[in-house]
Design a protein around this motif. Structure first.
Motif, mmCIF file in Angstrom:
data_model
loop_
_atom_site.group_PDB
_atom_site.id
_atom_site.type_symbol
_atom_site.label_atom_id
_atom_site.label_comp_id
_atom_site.label_asym_id
_atom_site.label_seq_id
_atom_site.Cartn_x
_atom_site.Cartn_y
_atom_site.Cartn_z
ATOM 1 N N ALA A 93 0.816 -1.219 0.000
ATOM 2 C CA ALA A 93 0.000 0.000 0.000
ATOM 3 C C ALA A 93 0.847 1.264 0.000
ATOM 4 O O ALA A 93 0.465 2.276 -0.598
ATOM 5 C CB ALA A 93 -0.938 -0.006 1.204
ATOM 6 N N ALA A 192 -0.051 -7.802 5.334
ATOM 7 C CA ALA A 192 -0.734 -7.816 4.030
ATOM 8 C C ALA A 192 -0.271 -9.006 3.200
ATOM 9 O O ALA A 192 -1.074 -9.647 2.505
ATOM 10 C CB ALA A 192 -0.475 -6.511 3.288
ATOM 11 N N GLU A 195 -2.050 -12.017 4.725
ATOM 12 C CA GLU A 195 -3.496 -12.016 4.495
ATOM 13 C C GLU A 195 -3.860 -12.199 3.030
ATOM 14 O O GLU A 195 -4.951 -12.689 2.712
ATOM 15 C CB GLU A 195 -4.104 -10.724 5.037
ATOM 16 C CG GLU A 195 -4.048 -10.621 6.553
ATOM 17 C CD GLU A 195 -4.687 -9.359 7.087
ATOM 18 O OE1 GLU A 195 -5.156 -8.536 6.257
ATOM 19 O OE2 GLU A 195 -4.732 -9.175 8.313
ATOM 20 N N SER A 196 -2.964 -11.828 2.124
ATOM 21 C CA SER A 196 -3.282 -11.952 0.701
ATOM 22 C C SER A 196 -3.487 -13.408 0.293
ATOM 23 O O SER A 196 -4.246 -13.700 -0.631
ATOM 24 C CB SER A 196 -2.181 -11.319 -0.161
ATOM 25 O OG SER A 196 -0.955 -12.039 -0.063
ATOM 26 N N HIS A 334 -1.340 -4.885 -3.512
ATOM 27 C CA HIS A 334 -2.136 -4.902 -2.290
ATOM 28 C C HIS A 334 -3.033 -3.669 -2.188
ATOM 29 O O HIS A 334 -2.660 -2.570 -2.624
ATOM 30 C CB HIS A 334 -1.210 -4.978 -1.069
ATOM 31 C CG HIS A 334 -0.451 -6.268 -0.998
ATOM 32 N ND1 HIS A 334 -0.900 -7.365 -0.311
ATOM 33 C CD2 HIS A 334 0.728 -6.646 -1.577
ATOM 34 C CE1 HIS A 334 -0.035 -8.359 -0.444
ATOM 35 N NE2 HIS A 334 0.969 -7.944 -1.207
ATOM 36 N N ASP A 337 -6.467 0.372 1.210
ATOM 37 C CA ASP A 337 -7.345 0.513 2.376
ATOM 38 C C ASP A 337 -7.870 -0.867 2.739
ATOM 39 O O ASP A 337 -8.857 -1.343 2.196
ATOM 40 C CB ASP A 337 -8.503 1.469 2.065
ATOM 41 C CG ASP A 337 -9.333 1.803 3.306
ATOM 42 O OD1 ASP A 337 -9.333 0.996 4.265
ATOM 43 O OD2 ASP A 337 -9.982 2.872 3.307
ATOM 44 N N ARG A 338 -7.174 -1.527 3.660
ATOM 45 C CA ARG A 338 -7.508 -2.906 4.015
ATOM 46 C C ARG A 338 -8.926 -3.021 4.543
ATOM 47 O O ARG A 338 -9.695 -3.902 4.136
ATOM 48 C CB ARG A 338 -6.523 -3.410 5.061
ATOM 49 C CG ARG A 338 -6.918 -4.739 5.714
ATOM 50 C CD ARG A 338 -5.969 -5.055 6.863
ATOM 51 N NE ARG A 338 -6.298 -6.305 7.530
ATOM 52 C CZ ARG A 338 -7.102 -6.405 8.569
ATOM 53 N NH1 ARG A 338 -7.723 -5.313 9.030
ATOM 54 N NH2 ARG A 338 -7.323 -7.578 9.146
ATOM 55 N N ASP A 339 -9.309 -2.162 5.465
ATOM 56 C CA ASP A 339 -10.629 -2.272 6.079
ATOM 57 C C ASP A 339 -11.742 -2.086 5.050
ATOM 58 O O ASP A 339 -12.769 -2.775 5.091
ATOM 59 C CB ASP A 339 -10.781 -1.261 7.206
ATOM 60 C CG ASP A 339 -9.871 -1.574 8.397
ATOM 61 O OD1 ASP A 339 -9.496 -2.763 8.535
ATOM 62 O OD2 ASP A 339 -9.533 -0.660 9.160
ATOM 63 N N GLU A 341 -11.531 -2.811 1.890
ATOM 64 C CA GLU A 341 -11.583 -4.009 1.056
ATOM 65 C C GLU A 341 -12.326 -5.142 1.756
ATOM 66 O O GLU A 341 -13.132 -5.853 1.142
ATOM 67 C CB GLU A 341 -10.181 -4.478 0.696
ATOM 68 C CG GLU A 341 -10.210 -5.785 -0.100
ATOM 69 C CD GLU A 341 -8.860 -6.179 -0.651
ATOM 70 O OE1 GLU A 341 -8.796 -6.586 -1.823
ATOM 71 O OE2 GLU A 341 -7.867 -6.090 0.092
ATOM 72 N N LEU A 342 -12.097 -5.309 3.053
ATOM 73 C CA LEU A 342 -12.711 -6.422 3.767
ATOM 74 C C LEU A 342 -14.206 -6.244 3.961
ATOM 75 O O LEU A 342 -14.883 -7.171 4.443
ATOM 76 C CB LEU A 342 -12.006 -6.626 5.107
ATOM 77 C CG LEU A 342 -10.519 -7.024 5.009
ATOM 78 C CD1 LEU A 342 -9.943 -7.284 6.390
ATOM 79 C CD2 LEU A 342 -10.340 -8.246 4.110
ATOM 80 N N THR A 355 -7.304 -5.707 -3.743
ATOM 81 C CA THR A 355 -6.056 -6.424 -3.981
ATOM 82 C C THR A 355 -6.195 -7.149 -5.314
ATOM 83 O O THR A 355 -7.167 -7.874 -5.529
ATOM 84 C CB THR A 355 -5.783 -7.444 -2.854
ATOM 85 O OG1 THR A 355 -5.543 -6.736 -1.636
ATOM 86 C CG2 THR A 355 -4.579 -8.312 -3.184
#
Length: 500
Positions: A93, A192, A195-196, A334, A337-339, A341-342, A355
């Motif tokens: 990111a 990341a 988790e990917s 990746h 913004d992880r949150d 994406e989830l 991702t």
């Protein structure tokens, strides 16, 4: 020997069919579409070709075993396997990049130290050692044996040896993959990276058990492989092996139900009314032909609701301009913004910046000439159950976002596009029969059994389940293992305990 009807020509079903035919059974496969391979498909146009399903092959030993057990020609005599090196390039990111070698712990440690700073590689290397322990504890019961009757033992025990973590005056151990990343890896980029692997299989790292550590370990320990000519070549080779062993294929033959006689499976009925008698029926997701409780019984692992399983969007890009020398086969871009994406696991919203896995194989068979390039983008998304992929513009709008994300790794990508083909969970539903176009994940221990799949044997004598929706779950290696387990149960009976 017996007559066996196999429902579907996916990879697991064909793996079972080939083994059963070699054992002397009369095997017929009934596939509702016009081709074999399930999700392992290819799209072709104007001299370009694209893998629209899995783009790489982990654990090729599973398919080597199939070819050894079903004929004199080994797998390498039927397809050309290429070990992909580097295994992957990661674009994080913050713009940091790391290029990881294939199947080398020392190489990965060095690469991550160079890219992310001293100590990062060591933490990843130590994690891989713990992941190996989880793999050793679960490999046989989850992959090589029929699902235990006492499956709750697998559901209750967390095989990953988490490092004790002191938090608010309490000592805790990571129970989820997200906690492993936060507490043990202690770098958002390493988290990341971890988790990917779960995300690629449609698993939410916040709820996936720590046992999901086996997913990155699988790539690390056994390497990442590609089949020259495209992954579809593996499906071709397995189909040809089946035909050589006199498996009969009937395409355009949709099975509408399983026949029962005297309390056991007795054949199948096709959508056109044709009745086919058989001594044994092997089906992909056999509960679709009847109530789950009737198929499995009250104490068995129940089929997971397919509505809750995410799917994939695949974008095939025909590019002008050749593939630059030194380009990585696989790049993972990746999410920034992880949150956000989830959220695809909650409200079911396709990510604004997902991702994206970018596959750029160096394979002349996939492009018209060296002045062009074939590229495939893949992202995990909500299935049709939670997002209407048939809505006007929905697929193209998300494809635009995937291309924009991929440009972080491939500058100028948009300007190189000659044309593109966008495939959504609707295509997956058509090709595999998955109710909402979801893609099943591999079976995992712990998590109260949420990620276990129904046993290959059912409560109906003579009816067996094969493929990603049955034990041991989704993924190309798991499909091959599923076929081996079903064949073993049919040939040797309920006492079969897996390969030794």
């Amino acid at each position: 020997m017996g007559r066996i009807a196999v429902i579907g020509a996916g990879m697991g079903a064909m793996a079972a069919a080939a083994r059963l035919a070699v054992a002397g059974h009369q095997v017929a496969v009934y596939e509702r579409t016009e081709t074999y391979g399930g999700a392992l498909r290819r799209f072709e146009r104007d001299g370009f070709a694209f893998d629209t399903g899995p783009g790489l092959l982990p654990l090729p030993a599973v398919w080597r075993d199939l070819f050894v057990k079903t004929g004199k020609e080994p797998l390498e005599a039927c397809v050309e396997l290429v070990q992909v090196d580097p295994a992957a390039r990661h674009v994080f990111a913050d713009g940091t990049e790391a290029v990881l070698p294939n199947a080398s712990r020392a190489g990965a440690v060095s690469a991550l130290d160079d890219a992310l700073g001293a100590g990062a590689g060591e933490r990843w290397g130590d994690f891989l050692v713990r992941a190996r322990e989880a793999w050793d504890r679960t490999r046989r019961p989850l992959l090589e044996e029929p699902l235990w009757a006492d499956w709750r033992v697998l559901a209750e025990r967390e095989p990953y040896p988490s490092v004790p973590h002191k938090r608010l005056l309490r000592t805790r151990r990571a129970a989820t993959l997200a906690e492993v990343g936060a507490w043990e890896l202690r770098d958002p980029r390493l988290a990341a990276l971890l988790e990917s692997h779960a995300l690629a299989y449609g698993l939410d790292p916040r709820t996936a058990p720590a046992a999901a550590a086996v997913l990155p370990y699988l790539d690390h320990a056994f390497g990442t492989w590609y089949v020259r000519g495209g992954m579809r070549e593996l499906a071709r080779a397995v189909h040809e092996r089946c035909v050589a062993r006199r498996v009969a294929f009937h395409f355009g033959a949709e099975v509408s139900g399983v026949l029962e006689k005297d309390g056991r499976a007795a054949g199948v009925e096709l959508a056109d009314g044709t009745v086919v008698e058989a001594d044994t029926v092997v089906g992909v997701a056999p509960w679709r032909s009847g109530g789950a409780s009737e198929v499995y019984g009250a104490d068995a692992v129940a089929p997971a609701g397919e509505a809750g399983v995410p799917g994939r969007v695949v974008v095939c890009l025909a590019l002008r301009g050749g593939r630059p020398a030194g380009t990585a086969h696989r790049t993972v871009v990746h999410a920034q913004d992880r949150d956000a994406e989830l959220a695809l696991f909650g409200p079911g919203l396709p990510p604004e910046r997902p991702t994206v896995h970018v596959n750029r194989p160096d394979d002349p068979a996939l492009r018209p000439d060296d002045g062009h390039e074939s590229v495939v983008l893949t992202a995990t998304v909500p299935s049709q159950a939670h997002h209407d992929w048939s809505a006007p513009g929905a697929a193209d709008a998300f494809a635009d976002r995937m291309v924009a994300a991929a440009e972080r790794a491939v500058p100028g990508l948009h300007e190189r596009v000659l044309w593109r083909e966008v495939r959504t969970p609707l295509h997956t539903r058509q090709e595999t029969g998955a109710e909402f176009g979801g893609v099943p994940a591999p079976a995992l221990a712990a998590a109260e059994g949420r990620l276990l799949r129904p046993a290959n044997s059912t409560a109906v004598p003579g009816l067996f389940g094969v493929g990603g929706w049955s034990h041991p779950g989704g993924g190309l290696p798991h499909a091959g293992m599923s076929g081996a387990l079903v064949a073993g149960l049919i040939v040797e009976g309920p006492e079969f305990r897996g390969s030794q």
